[in-house]
Design a protein around this motif. Structure first.
Motif: not given
Lengths: 221, 71, 490
Positions: B45-53
């Motif tokens: 889920k930490y990939s979302n740190l990029v998508h939702d920044d």
């Protein structure tokens, strides 16, 4: 444990640093003592030679010339005896280089002479047709920095215990003595040269860069 | 202590240090794998740190101030 | 946009570093092209007196691209990626804003001074650490400022977990700090000059001979690791998923390859000193660890490539994705080529030849250069709030530069192996077959091809600079920030 670490930037940084620093401490530190022992017969550079070494560094000769003969027959046939660690004991900094656009110079003093260098530095392709080496006419007009060379030698003597002024080793003395000695050494080099303006300069107590550089190159044996 | 002893210590020291790091590294790998498997923690889920920044979007995991004080 | 309508990410520092990236890129690469033509046509050495010779220009090139171009790119992307993945804005702290501004100012001055001092011949001669001591001190100051900004920003973050890209930036900061300090231990000689009127700029290394070499290549090799590798991986872990809208293939793999890389990389420096006079075990260790290094390197590279899984058609539609995928491909190429060269028997031929600069340029032109430019392309629409000026210029640039790189490394492979073999060739009577000059003359065609390849890359870089300039000034204004795929006018 790992989870905790990933969210604590400070401890994370500490662990990261240790991981990175680990190799350096293990590999480099323990061998320091042993390697700095000079080989028998290795002497520190004289002030004139050091001034020449500074010219060598200033014009980055080491960008194209190595000073490291590897223990292969093809290298020892071409350049002479392979390098020993102790031969570099007074090299600060080391000048091994990493690329040979030109040949190795570790023992160039054994097979090249003052007049060869003089012609070669003025116009390399006169001596070696097809060479890619630049011309260095500015070394015939720029003056070598003897004062800095003296400071360099004196720092090594005072701080790193390089044995100047001891038995059988080059004499350093005070700046005035060292300067006079360097100028005497320069006259010896200049007597083998043909460039009139260099000869005149040396006779007038000046030392062009080329004279110091040749003194250094001749000392590489 | 002579050179020989120093080198021996260095050799053993190096071996055991590498062994130690090796063990830590693989237990880390295993712990990541296990935590993902048991659902204790979803790493992907930490990939979302990029998508939702975006600055005003809600953080993926809020910083808990009560824990932060012990830093 | 409701709760924090007035608060936005601050890109002023990012813009400043973007400008520096382009400026120093042009300087560094231009000097590189001049150098490559000088090797093919040596008359070009003496056009500017002593200031235009190969030796004077070479440190300018290496430092210009490593610490001018690449570091600016790293700093630019740090202030961008850092703010965004930590979810904090520099606007929130006057202190950090000041630190960041000082960081930029001092950095910029240092690089300009470096250009001047290198041309004047002030160099310590240690590769990638040529700056003389006053400039070294300046470097330390702005490096610390970067650290303050970095840890300050991390301390103010809203997001609890620190994204993996940030790890790589942190590692770059910590490792370079250590390496730089130890390798640049030097004593200004005027302090012990007696009464000689010596130069203030000169210093002497604290280490001598083989020790100096060990420290230098421990530094030299790992400066590559923590300037040309780690932070660039950080960049791709942010920009590739962001631009493509894909999740990282495996976030777990990214964590493991991070620690693997951190631990293994530092051991490998010994491969620069094979067959030299440093201890044998250090050489063997360097050689072995270089091969081990393939694992974490390829771990990252495969992770990047597989991130595009199922979305490969983006490679056709977006030149930006193309830049990033080619960058990771070149990363794979150079991380397999390096270990090959580190094998002792291969190194016996490859060392001191043009294969080494060939290898370096696979990495820096293909991997570092492409990834830095791709990051700048991605950031441009977001920080200027405008559409990228021209997609077709991007395509042109991409192909021009790719062909340039291929010219570069193929010619240098051939040149290096040819020269390495000629140096060791014997005739039937057991004497050396070639004199040194034979092995130089044979390289002329390859030096020429390499120079042309470099020129292609430089022209591509000018196209890039023009495209970014036009984006900032004449691109169509965007009303809303794009989530992923950067908008570009055809």
């Amino acid at each position: 444990m790992f989870h905790w670490l990933e969210q604590k930037p400070f401890f994370f940084a500490v662990v990261l640093f240790l991981t990175v620093a680990f190799a350096g401490f293990v590999t480099i530190v323990p061998d320091f003592a042993k390697q700095s022992q000079p080989t028998v017969g290795t002497k520190p550079y004289t002030v004139l030679e050091l001034a020449g070494r500074q010219v060598y560094i200033k014009d980055s000769c080491n960008a194209c010339h190595s000073q490291l003969i590897r223990p292969f027959k093809s290298e020892t046939d071409r350049y002479g005896m392979y390098s020993l660690s102790g031969e570099y004991a007074y090299d600060r900094p080391f000048l091994w280089g990493s690329k040979r656009a030109g040949p190795d110079l570790m023992r160039v003093g054994n097979y090249r002479t003052t007049d060869w260098h003089e012609n070669h530095m003025m116009n390399p392709s006169d001596v070696v047709p097809g060479t890619v080496m630049p011309k260095y006419p500015h070394q015939f007009t720029n003056m070598a920095d003897l004062a800095t060379a003296y400071a360099n030698a004196n720092t090594q003597k005072e701080l790193f215990g390089v044995p100047y002024d001891t038995d059988g080793m080059p004499k350093l003395g005070s700046w005035a003595e060292a300067e006079a000695q360097a100028k005497e050494d320069a006259k010896l080099i200049a007597s083998d040269m043909k460039n009139q303006s260099v000869k005149d300069a040396v006779a007038n107590g000046q030392v062009p860069e080329i004279v110091a550089l040749i003194a250094y190159l001749n000392s590489l044996k | 202590m002579d050179q020989e002893t120093l080198l021996t210590i260095q050799g053993y020291g190096k071996f055991f240090l590498i062994l130690f790091v090796f063990i830590v590294f693989y237990s880390y790998a295993y712990s990541i794998y296990k935590r993902q498997k048991t659902g204790e923690r979803d790493f992907e889920k930490y990939s979302n740190l990029v998508h939702d920044d975006f600055l005003d979007s809600c953080p993926l995991e809020k910083r808990d101030n009560s824990i932060e004080k012990n830093d | 946009m409701q709760s924090n309508a007035q608060l936005e990410y601050d890109y002023s520092i990012v813009k400043a570093f973007t400008f520096a990236t382009i400026l120093f890129g042009i300087i560094g690469m231009l000097v590189g092209v001049i150098l490559s033509f000088q090797l093919a046509f040596p008359e070009l050495n003496n056009l500017a007196g002593e200031y235009g010779t190969f030796g004077r220009l070479r440190p300018l090139h290496t430092n210009g691209v490593a610490f001018g171009f690449t570091l600016s790119g790293i700093f630019a992307t740090w202030y961008y990626v850092g703010q965004r993945t930590l979810k904090m804005s520099l606007n929130e702290s006057k202190f950090l804003m000041t630190v960041a501004k000082l960081h930029f100012g001092l950095y910029f001055i240092t690089i300009l001074l470096a250009v001047v001092t290198f041309l004047m011949g002030f160099t310590t001669s240690k590769e990638y650490a040529e700056l003389e001591w006053p400039l070294d001190l300046l470097v330390v100051v702005w490096w610390v400022l970067w650290g303050v900004a970095m840890f300050g920003m991390i301390g103010m973050r809203r997001e609890r977990t620190i994204y993996v890209a940030i790890w790589y930036y942190m590692s770059s900061f910590l490792a370079i700090a250590m390496l730089y300090l130890f390798n640049n231990m030097e004593v200004p000689t005027f302090l012990w000059s007696g009464d000689a009127p010596s130069s203030l700029m000169h210093s002497v290394s604290m280490y001598a001979g083989s020790n100096d070499a060990s420290v230098q290549w421990w530094y030299g090799h790992n400066a590559v690791a923590f300037v040309f590798t780690a932070p660039i991986i950080g960049m791709i872990y942010y920009f590739l998923p962001k631009e493509s809208g894909q999740n990282i293939f495996s976030y777990k793999l990214s964590l493991l390859s991070f620690w693997g890389l951190m631990f293994v990389y530092l051991w490998a420096g010994g491969h620069h000193l094979l067959y030299s006079t440093v201890p044998d075990w250090m050489q063997t260790m360097g050689s072995t660890m270089s091969v081990v290094l393939i694992l974490p390197s390829w771990g990252s590279a495969i992770n990047m490539l597989l991130t595009m899984k199922g979305e490969w058609q983006q490679l056709q539609t977006s030149p930006l994705i193309k830049f990033m995928i080619l960058a990771s491909t070149f990363y794979m190429l150079s991380t397999i080529e390096g270990p090959i060269q580190a094998i002792k028997s291969v190194n016996a031929i490859a060392h001191f030849t043009d294969w080494i600069p060939g290898h370096v340029h696979d990495g820096v032109l293909g991997w570092v250069g492409f990834m830095t430019m791709a990051s700048l392309f991605h950031m441009a629409p977001r920080m200027f709030k405008r559409e990228i000026y021209s997609k077709s210029l991007m395509e042109t640039q991409f192909w021009l530069q790719t062909v340039g790189i291929v010219f570069y490394f193929t010619s240098m492979w051939i040149a290096g192996i040819t020269q390495g073999m000629m140096w060791r060739a014997y005739d039937e009577y057991g004497s050396l077959l070639y004199s040194f000059i034979d092995t130089v003359e044979v390289l002329h065609p390859y030096y020429t091809i390499r120079a042309v390849g470099g020129l292609f890359y430089l022209v591509g870089f000018f196209i890039f600079a023009y495209n970014i300039y036009k984006t900032a000034t004449a691109g169509r204004v965007l009303d809303k920030e794009p989530a992923n795929a950067s908008p570009m006018a055809s």
